[in-house]
Design an enzyme around this catalytic site. Structure first.
Site, PDB file in Angstrom:
ATOM      1  N   SER A 140      -6.389   2.280  -4.185  1.00  0.00           N
ATOM      2  CA  SER A 140      -4.859   2.757  -4.180  1.00  0.00           C
ATOM      3  C   SER A 140      -4.589   3.300  -5.420  1.00  0.00           C
ATOM      4  O   SER A 140      -5.000   2.935  -7.100  1.00  0.00           O
ATOM      5  CB  SER A 140      -4.125   1.744  -4.206  1.00  0.00           C
ATOM      6  N   LYS A 170      -6.148  -4.057  -7.251  1.00  0.00           N
ATOM      7  CA  LYS A 170      -6.422  -3.266  -6.904  1.00  0.00           C
ATOM      8  C   LYS A 170      -7.308  -2.800  -8.835  1.00  0.00           C
ATOM      9  O   LYS A 170      -8.347  -1.488  -8.249  1.00  0.00           O
ATOM     10  CB  LYS A 170      -5.446  -2.235  -6.067  1.00  0.00           C
ATOM     11  N   TYR A 227      -0.944  -6.980  -5.623  1.00  0.00           N
ATOM     12  CA  TYR A 227      -1.430  -5.754  -5.433  1.00  0.00           C
ATOM     13  C   TYR A 227      -2.479  -4.982  -6.279  1.00  0.00           C
ATOM     14  O   TYR A 227      -3.995  -4.276  -6.811  1.00  0.00           O
ATOM     15  CB  TYR A 227      -0.790  -5.279  -4.340  1.00  0.00           C
TER      16      TYR A 227
HETATM   17  N1  LIG Z   1      -0.917   3.519   2.805  1.00  0.00           N
HETATM   18  C1  LIG Z   1      -0.146   3.242   1.570  1.00  0.00           C
HETATM   19  O1  LIG Z   1       0.834   3.910   1.207  1.00  0.00           O
HETATM   20  C2  LIG Z   1      -1.709   2.947   0.729  1.00  0.00           C
HETATM   21  C3  LIG Z   1      -1.504   3.774  -0.823  1.00  0.00           C
HETATM   22  C4  LIG Z   1      -2.603   3.777  -1.531  1.00  0.00           C
HETATM   23  C5  LIG Z   1      -3.651   2.438  -0.806  1.00  0.00           C
HETATM   24  N2  LIG Z   1      -3.426   2.177   0.443  1.00  0.00           N
HETATM   25  C6  LIG Z   1      -4.496   1.683   0.942  1.00  0.00           C
HETATM   26  O2  LIG Z   1      -5.469   2.081   1.762  1.00  0.00           O
HETATM   27  C7  LIG Z   1      -6.176   0.965   2.972  1.00  0.00           C
HETATM   28  C8  LIG Z   1      -5.438   1.020   3.878  1.00  0.00           C
HETATM   29  O3  LIG Z   1      -4.325   1.119   4.492  1.00  0.00           O
HETATM   30  P1  LIG Z   1      -3.266   1.410   5.180  1.00  0.00           P
HETATM   31  O4  LIG Z   1      -2.800   2.157   4.186  1.00  0.00           O
HETATM   32  O5  LIG Z   1      -4.165   2.167   6.655  1.00  0.00           O
HETATM   33  O6  LIG Z   1      -2.742   0.131   5.950  1.00  0.00           O
HETATM   34  P2  LIG Z   1      -2.634  -0.590   7.803  1.00  0.00           P
HETATM   35  O7  LIG Z   1      -1.870  -2.152   6.678  1.00  0.00           O
HETATM   36  O8  LIG Z   1      -1.652   0.455   8.776  1.00  0.00           O
HETATM   37  O9  LIG Z   1      -4.121  -0.384   8.257  1.00  0.00           O
HETATM   38  C9  LIG Z   1      -4.990  -1.431   7.872  1.00  0.00           C
HETATM   39  C10 LIG Z   1      -6.378  -1.759   8.786  1.00  0.00           C
HETATM   40  O10 LIG Z   1      -6.801  -2.613   8.191  1.00  0.00           O
HETATM   41  C11 LIG Z   1      -6.666  -4.092   8.852  1.00  0.00           C
HETATM   42  N3  LIG Z   1      -6.713  -5.591   8.543  1.00  0.00           N
HETATM   43  C12 LIG Z   1      -6.361  -5.897   7.545  1.00  0.00           C
HETATM   44  N4  LIG Z   1      -6.824  -6.872   7.184  1.00  0.00           N
HETATM   45  C13 LIG Z   1      -7.952  -6.648   7.149  1.00  0.00           C
HETATM   46  C14 LIG Z   1      -9.189  -7.200   6.877  1.00  0.00           C
HETATM   47  N5  LIG Z   1      -9.188  -8.196   6.513  1.00  0.00           N
HETATM   48  N6  LIG Z   1     -10.533  -7.035   7.349  1.00  0.00           N
HETATM   49  C15 LIG Z   1     -10.417  -6.162   8.499  1.00  0.00           C
HETATM   50  N7  LIG Z   1      -9.393  -5.336   8.591  1.00  0.00           N
HETATM   51  C16 LIG Z   1      -8.373  -5.912   7.896  1.00  0.00           C
HETATM   52  C17 LIG Z   1      -5.147  -3.617   9.786  1.00  0.00           C
HETATM   53  O11 LIG Z   1      -5.315  -5.052  11.114  1.00  0.00           O
HETATM   54  C18 LIG Z   1      -5.491  -2.572   9.693  1.00  0.00           C
HETATM   55  O12 LIG Z   1      -5.234  -2.205  11.339  1.00  0.00           O
HETATM   56  C19 LIG Z   1      -5.659  -0.363   2.001  1.00  0.00           C
HETATM   57  O13 LIG Z   1      -6.861  -1.148   1.032  1.00  0.00           O
HETATM   58  C20 LIG Z   1      -4.429  -0.455   1.606  1.00  0.00           C
HETATM   59  O14 LIG Z   1      -3.993  -0.966   0.716  1.00  0.00           O
HETATM   60  C21 LIG Z   1      -2.645   2.329   1.183  1.00  0.00           C
END
Ligand SMILES: NC(=O)c1ccc[n+]([C@@H]2O[C@H](COP(=O)([O-])OP(=O)(O)OC[C@H]3O[C@@H](n4cnc5c(N)ncnc54)[C@H](O)[C@@H]3O)[C@@H](O)[C@H]2O)c1
Length: 257
Positions: free
Chosen positions: A132, A149, A145
């Site tokens: 992230s 991260k 977080y």
């Molecule tokens: N959305 C944002 O703004 C953003 C920004 C930067 C980084 N990220 C990172 O991107 C990654 C994905 O995030 P996203 O936004 O798609 O989130 P999201 O919550 O939309 O999707 C995450 C998915 O991961 C699954 N999940 C959660 N915990 C889990 C586990 N222990 N084992 C297996 N699956 C699991 C959930 O069921 C979900 O389907 C994460 O690492 C998040 O920190 C997201």
């Protein structure tokens, strides 16, 4: 050529978009998610293999890697993407800190443990961590977080420095806001409101990733401005921290005008 891919947390959000994109580009994809039904839906849609399980559980991660070898004959790209957003400050309960550590950091350690012996014994492979921008900078309002991260990025850097000459390519995906459940669930927050202005769609992030895995740049930055913020953080740390604190003072003033 990336033909065999595993994506954790691929039942929704960025992970699902990456799974769909790699499948559209011709790869076979193992689709992992904690949510069994969500993993099954995405796998059925893309002709992939659903392997439900917890990315923060070592036995489940081993099962995922074993499945890639049994069903696909190996793994060219492993996307350690699952992560959780935990809000709060130092006062967040220990259990919340521990959960953030387990899923945002130890999940990556388990992946490295399971994959590296296989890859080092063969032709190597490519490991992508979804970190992230919070791992390069910080996310106001979310101490667990931000800290976990940063740790995930530190581990990715360590792996890259240690194994780059042995056929292992490690890359770190560091987006700012992306329009997924993580951005929208849990209600409004001041940080979310700021990130929403420049938020990308998961498909846009997946397109950047598809291009990036053809090369080997360590940082994958779908939001170009993150590189500028990161540069200021490194070269003028006090100014960068002062700027972040100014944003926090703006949040405080909005709550207690
Ligand atoms: N959305 C944002 O703004 C953003 C920004 C930067 C980084 N990220 C990172 O991107 C990654 C994905 O995030 P996203 O936004 O798609 O989130 P999201 O919550 O939309 O999707 C995450 C998915 O991961 C699954 N999940 C959660 N915990 C889990 C586990 N222990 N084992 C297996 N699956 C699991 C959930 O069921 C979900 O389907 C994460 O690492 C998040 O920190 C997201």
């Amino acid at each position: 050529m990336i033909r065999r891919v595993v994506v954790t947390g691929a039942g929704g959000g960025i992970g699902a978009a990456m799974a769909r994109r790699f499948a559209a580009d011709g790869a076979r994809v193992v689709v992992n998610d904690l949510d069994e039904a969500a993993a099954a839906v995405v796998a059925a849609e893309i002709g992939g293999i659903a392997v439900p399980g917890d990315a923060g559980d070592e036995a489940d991660v081993r099962r995922l890697v074993d499945t890639a070898w049994e069903e696909l004959g190996g793994c060219d790209l492993f996307c350690a993407n699952a992560g959780i957003l935990t809000g709060g400050s130092a006062d967040a309960p220990d259990a919340e800190w521990a959960k953030a550590w387990q899923i945002n950091v130890m999940s990556h350690v388990y992946v490295a443990r399971a994959l590296l012996p296989r890859w080092l014994d063969s032709d190597g492979g490519r490991l992508l961590f979804t970190v992230s921008a919070a791992g390069l900078l910080t996310l106001l309002g979310s101490a667990p977080y931000s800290v976990t991260k940063h740790a995930a990025l530190g581990f990715a850097e360590w792996l890259r420095a240690t194994y780059a000459h042995r056929g292992i390519t490690v890359q770190a995906l560091c987006p700012q806001g992306v329009n997924t459940a993580m951005m929208t669930d849990g209600g409004e927050s001041a940080s979310r409101a700021i990130l929403a202005a420049s938020a990308l769609e998961p498909e846009q992030v997946a397109a950047v990733v598809a291009e990036a895995v053809r090369g080997d740049s360590f940082l994958i930055l779908p939001h170009a401005e993150v590189a500028d913020f990161y540069r200021v953080r490194a070269t003028d740390t006090d100014r960068w921290l002062g700027g972040m604190n100014k944003v926090q003072r703006g949040f405080d003033a909005a709550v207690h005008p």
